[in-house]
Design a protein around this motif. Structure first.
Motif, PDB file in Angstrom:
ATOM      1  N   ASP A  89       0.846  -1.188   0.000  1.00 28.76           N
ATOM      2  CA  ASP A  89       0.000   0.000   0.000  1.00 28.76           C
ATOM      3  C   ASP A  89       0.883   1.240   0.000  1.00 28.76           C
ATOM      4  O   ASP A  89       2.111   1.154   0.142  1.00 28.76           O
ATOM      5  N   ALA A  90       0.256   2.403  -0.125  1.00 29.05           N
ATOM      6  CA  ALA A  90       1.012   3.657  -0.176  1.00 29.05           C
ATOM      7  C   ALA A  90       1.842   3.872   1.082  1.00 29.05           C
ATOM      8  O   ALA A  90       2.906   4.499   1.036  1.00 29.05           O
ATOM      9  N   ASP A  91       1.368   3.330   2.227  1.00 35.48           N
ATOM     10  CA  ASP A  91       2.107   3.509   3.478  1.00 35.48           C
ATOM     11  C   ASP A  91       3.187   2.450   3.677  1.00 35.48           C
ATOM     12  O   ASP A  91       3.864   2.422   4.709  1.00 35.48           O
ATOM     13  N   GLY A  92       3.351   1.558   2.690  1.00 32.96           N
ATOM     14  CA  GLY A  92       4.390   0.541   2.767  1.00 32.96           C
ATOM     15  C   GLY A  92       3.948  -0.769   3.381  1.00 32.96           C
ATOM     16  O   GLY A  92       4.736  -1.715   3.430  1.00 32.96           O
ATOM     17  N   SER A  93       2.702  -0.860   3.836  1.00 36.77           N
ATOM     18  CA  SER A  93       2.227  -2.127   4.397  1.00 36.77           C
ATOM     19  C   SER A  93       2.015  -3.133   3.270  1.00 36.77           C
ATOM     20  O   SER A  93       1.631  -2.778   2.155  1.00 36.77           O
ATOM     21  N   LEU A  94       2.274  -4.396   3.573  1.00 35.86           N
ATOM     22  CA  LEU A  94       2.252  -5.430   2.538  1.00 35.86           C
ATOM     23  C   LEU A  94       1.712  -6.722   3.116  1.00 35.86           C
ATOM     24  O   LEU A  94       2.204  -7.210   4.131  1.00 35.86           O
ATOM     25  N   ASP A  95       0.678  -7.269   2.476  1.00 33.33           N
ATOM     26  CA  ASP A  95       0.157  -8.585   2.830  1.00 33.33           C
ATOM     27  C   ASP A  95       0.724  -9.600   1.846  1.00 33.33           C
ATOM     28  O   ASP A  95       0.498  -9.494   0.645  1.00 33.33           O
ATOM     29  N   GLY A  96       1.450 -10.574   2.353  1.00 39.83           N
ATOM     30  CA  GLY A  96       2.023 -11.577   1.469  1.00 39.83           C
ATOM     31  C   GLY A  96       3.384 -11.164   0.944  1.00 39.83           C
ATOM     32  O   GLY A  96       4.055 -10.288   1.486  1.00 39.83           O
ATOM     33  N   ALA A  97       3.782 -11.798  -0.153  1.00 36.14           N
ATOM     34  CA  ALA A  97       5.101 -11.555  -0.744  1.00 36.14           C
ATOM     35  C   ALA A  97       4.949 -10.928  -2.120  1.00 36.14           C
ATOM     36  O   ALA A  97       4.025 -11.260  -2.863  1.00 36.14           O
ATOM     37  N   PRO A  98       5.850 -10.008  -2.497  1.00 38.41           N
ATOM     38  CA  PRO A  98       5.784  -9.420  -3.838  1.00 38.41           C
ATOM     39  C   PRO A  98       5.961 -10.488  -4.912  1.00 38.41           C
ATOM     40  O   PRO A  98       6.834 -11.350  -4.805  1.00 38.41           O
ATOM     41  N   VAL A  99       5.139 -10.415  -5.947  1.00 40.26           N
ATOM     42  CA  VAL A  99       5.263 -11.358  -7.055  1.00 40.26           C
ATOM     43  C   VAL A  99       6.398 -10.935  -7.987  1.00 40.26           C
ATOM     44  O   VAL A  99       7.105 -11.775  -8.538  1.00 40.26           O
ATOM     45  N   MET A 100       6.600  -9.632  -8.151  1.00 36.95           N
ATOM     46  CA  MET A 100       7.635  -9.114  -9.047  1.00 36.95           C
ATOM     47  C   MET A 100       8.835  -8.599  -8.258  1.00 36.95           C
ATOM     48  O   MET A 100       8.679  -7.882  -7.280  1.00 36.95           O
ATOM     49  N   ARG A 101      10.024  -8.987  -8.727  1.00 41.43           N
ATOM     50  CA  ARG A 101      11.277  -8.440  -8.187  1.00 41.43           C
ATOM     51  C   ARG A 101      12.044  -7.827  -9.349  1.00 41.43           C
ATOM     52  O   ARG A 101      12.328  -8.509 -10.339  1.00 41.43           O
ATOM     53  N   VAL A 102      12.363  -6.546  -9.246  1.00 39.33           N
ATOM     54  CA  VAL A 102      13.030  -5.831 -10.332  1.00 39.33           C
ATOM     55  C   VAL A 102      14.509  -5.687  -9.993  1.00 39.33           C
ATOM     56  O   VAL A 102      14.860  -5.096  -8.964  1.00 39.33           O
ATOM     57  N   VAL A 103      15.366  -6.238 -10.853  1.00 39.37           N
ATOM     58  CA  VAL A 103      16.792  -6.284 -10.544  1.00 39.37           C
ATOM     59  C   VAL A 103      17.638  -5.810 -11.719  1.00 39.37           C
ATOM     60  O   VAL A 103      17.348  -6.083 -12.881  1.00 39.37           O
ATOM     61  N   GLY A 104      18.694  -5.076 -11.383  1.00 39.75           N
ATOM     62  CA  GLY A 104      19.728  -4.726 -12.337  1.00 39.75           C
ATOM     63  C   GLY A 104      21.018  -5.433 -11.956  1.00 39.75           C
ATOM     64  O   GLY A 104      21.048  -6.263 -11.046  1.00 39.75           O
ATOM     65  N   ARG A 105      22.102  -5.080 -12.650  1.00 35.15           N
ATOM     66  CA  ARG A 105      23.413  -5.660 -12.377  1.00 35.15           C
ATOM     67  C   ARG A 105      24.451  -4.558 -12.250  1.00 35.15           C
ATOM     68  O   ARG A 105      24.367  -3.527 -12.925  1.00 35.15           O
ATOM     69  N   VAL A 106      25.434  -4.787 -11.399  1.00 33.75           N
ATOM     70  CA  VAL A 106      26.539  -3.845 -11.261  1.00 33.75           C
ATOM     71  C   VAL A 106      27.477  -4.020 -12.450  1.00 33.75           C
ATOM     72  O   VAL A 106      28.028  -5.098 -12.672  1.00 33.75           O
ATOM     73  N   LEU A 107      27.638  -2.948 -13.222  1.00 31.03           N
ATOM     74  CA  LEU A 107      28.495  -2.987 -14.404  1.00 31.03           C
ATOM     75  C   LEU A 107      29.943  -2.633 -14.084  1.00 31.03           C
ATOM     76  O   LEU A 107      30.874  -3.179 -14.680  1.00 31.03           O
ATOM     77  N   SER A 108      30.125  -1.688 -13.166  1.00 31.77           N
ATOM     78  CA  SER A 108      31.474  -1.240 -12.825  1.00 31.77           C
ATOM     79  C   SER A 108      31.424  -0.498 -11.501  1.00 31.77           C
ATOM     80  O   SER A 108      30.352  -0.095 -11.037  1.00 31.77           O
ATOM     81  N   THR A 109      32.585  -0.325 -10.888  1.00 32.26           N
ATOM     82  CA  THR A 109      32.702   0.478  -9.669  1.00 32.26           C
ATOM     83  C   THR A 109      33.917   1.389  -9.808  1.00 32.26           C
ATOM     84  O   THR A 109      34.859   1.084 -10.551  1.00 32.26           O
ATOM     85  N   LYS A 110      33.881   2.511  -9.094  1.00 36.85           N
ATOM     86  CA  LYS A 110      35.036   3.411  -9.105  1.00 36.85           C
ATOM     87  C   LYS A 110      35.002   4.283  -7.860  1.00 36.85           C
ATOM     88  O   LYS A 110      33.944   4.534  -7.272  1.00 36.85           O
ATOM     89  N   ASP A 111      36.175   4.744  -7.463  1.00 36.69           N
ATOM     90  CA  ASP A 111      36.278   5.658  -6.332  1.00 36.69           C
ATOM     91  C   ASP A 111      35.914   7.071  -6.776  1.00 36.69           C
ATOM     92  O   ASP A 111      36.084   7.446  -7.939  1.00 36.69           O
ATOM     93  N   ILE A 112      35.405   7.850  -5.817  1.00 38.34           N
ATOM     94  CA  ILE A 112      35.128   9.258  -6.079  1.00 38.34           C
ATOM     95  C   ILE A 112      35.600  10.064  -4.873  1.00 38.34           C
ATOM     96  O   ILE A 112      35.403   9.657  -3.718  1.00 38.34           O
TER      97      ILE A 112
END
Length: 227
Positions: A89-112
């Motif tokens: 819900d808008a307040d972040g409450s959740l009944d059950g488990a999310p069906v969709m998981r959206v994932v990316g991948r780490v392409l590179s890292t660098k210091d700043i």
């Protein structure tokens, strides 16, 4: 590449919960089952006891009927979509488990170094020495531009902030002192970890509905299935 991983077990559980909660038994599967995949979601919810599913139009109606699945493009849906798809819900409450998981991948890292600019336009500058990760997922895949410097991702169970502007296909994440491997998954929302209700954070930031956000991302990303 940004991916939408659809959990078969969470979908089966959500479909059963939505049907058990009552109603006339019509599930809302418009917009490609809110980005979750029309045919597979139709099979799951009808197997759970729904009477039929609501789709966008004649093309979707014909597709499902060819699969032997009962559908309508006129009846109003009445099964709870938040239960079916495992949405917070808008307040972040959740009944059950999310069906969709959206994932990316780490392409590179660098210091700043402190004061260094991040992403185009340099609207974000590092407040201290840190380390950045370039992660797949940008506005072309539905990671809305308003999320830049306001939303977060989960990498190896730890939440890290997105910094700077969202680009077309990537974004930049401040990982601090974390040791993050190339190719590591970055979860934007869903799953069982700290970003399981992350879609509600997106809704709060963007002013869009959770339903609209998951539908957009689900239709613009590579979709696959997991347990």
């Amino acid at each position: 590449m940004l991916r939408s991983l659809i959990s078969r077990s969470a979908l089966a559980t959500g479909a059963a919960a939505a049907v058990a909660a009552g109603g006339a038994g019509v599930a809302d599967l418009r917009r490609d089952a809110w980005g979750h995949g029309l045919v597979d979601v139709a099979r799951a919810v009808l197997s759970a006891g729904a009477r039929r599913v609501r789709v966008d139009g004649e093309a979707e109606l014909s597709l499902l009927r060819a699969e032997g699945l009962d559908a309508t493009c006129t009846e109003d849906p009445d099964l709870d979509p938040h239960l079916l798809y495992g949405l917070p819900d808008a307040d972040g409450s959740l009944d059950g488990a999310p069906v969709m998981r959206v994932v990316g991948r780490v392409l590179s890292t660098k210091d700043i170094a402190a004061g260094g600019g991040v992403s185009y336009g340099y609207i974000h500058r590092a407040p201290e020495d840190s380390r950045l990760a370039l992660v797949t997922g940008g506005y072309a895949q539905g990671v809305v531009r308003a999320l830049g410097s306001r939303a977060s991702v989960e990498i190896d169970g730890v939440v890290h902030p997105i910094v700077g502007r969202i680009a077309m296909d990537v974004c930049v994440v401040d990982i601090g002192t974390a040791d993050v491997a190339l190719g590591a998954e970055a979860t934007y929302f869903g799953g069982r970890g700290p970003m399981r209700t992350g879609a509600s954070e997106w809704a709060r930031i963007t002013g869009m509905g959770v339903e609209e956000l998951v539908a957009v991302v689900g239709q613009r990303t590579e979709r696959s299935w997991e347990a």
